[in-house]
Design a protein around this motif. Structure first.
Motif, mmCIF file in Angstrom:
data_model
loop_
_atom_site.group_PDB
_atom_site.id
_atom_site.type_symbol
_atom_site.label_atom_id
_atom_site.label_comp_id
_atom_site.label_asym_id
_atom_site.label_seq_id
_atom_site.Cartn_x
_atom_site.Cartn_y
_atom_site.Cartn_z
ATOM 1 N N SER A 1 0.827 -1.197 0.000
ATOM 2 C CA SER A 1 0.000 0.000 0.000
ATOM 3 C C SER A 1 0.868 1.256 0.000
ATOM 4 O O SER A 1 0.579 2.222 -0.703
ATOM 5 C CB SER A 1 -0.926 -0.014 1.211
ATOM 6 O OG SER A 1 -1.685 1.158 1.269
ATOM 7 N N LYS B 1 0.927 4.144 -2.929
ATOM 8 C CA LYS B 1 0.676 5.554 -2.633
ATOM 9 C C LYS B 1 1.806 6.423 -3.160
ATOM 10 O O LYS B 1 1.579 7.492 -3.703
ATOM 11 C CB LYS B 1 0.514 5.763 -1.130
ATOM 12 C CG LYS B 1 -0.805 5.297 -0.590
ATOM 13 C CD LYS B 1 -0.915 5.557 0.886
ATOM 14 C CE LYS B 1 -2.227 5.020 1.440
ATOM 15 N NZ LYS B 1 -2.320 5.205 2.886
ATOM 16 N N GLU C 1 1.490 9.387 -5.913
ATOM 17 C CA GLU C 1 1.962 10.743 -5.633
ATOM 18 C C GLU C 1 3.013 11.181 -6.646
ATOM 19 O O GLU C 1 3.067 12.334 -7.026
ATOM 20 C CB GLU C 1 2.522 10.824 -4.214
ATOM 21 C CG GLU C 1 1.450 10.741 -3.154
ATOM 22 C CD GLU C 1 2.013 10.663 -1.753
ATOM 23 O OE1 GLU C 1 3.257 10.683 -1.591
ATOM 24 O OE2 GLU C 1 1.218 10.573 -0.811
#
Length: 86
Positions: A40, A44, A48
């Motif tokens: 995870s 992320k 980003e």
């Protein structure tokens, strides 16, 4: 068996998802939770990192019209302006 399994996961602070369906040992559940958390985090970071790229893509999608009514993408329009062709 299922309610007991759900209770055990809750006590460990682990969400009861399909990933933990056949997991019966505490060590296995904790290591799977750590692995899923690490994945995870990586996802992320990747999302980003792509935010800047998506902003540039949006810039390309924007359309601009010159004085004669010709429609260009913003990037092409700016390039033509810099070259003095508009």
């Amino acid at each position: 068996y299922e309610p007991r399994h759900q209770h055990g996961l809750r006590c460990l602070g682990i969400p009861n998802t399909k990933a933990f369906l056949e997991i019966t040992r505490i060590e296995d559940a904790r290591s799977l939770q750590a692995e899923l958390a690490q994945r995870s985090k990586h996802e992320k970071r990747a999302v980003e990192g792509n935010k800047g790229a998506s902003a540039a893509a949006m810039d390309d999608d924007e359309e601009v019209e010159d004085a004669m009514g010709n429609v260009y993408t913003k990037k092409v329009y700016n390039d033509l302006l810099r070259q003095g062709l508009l």
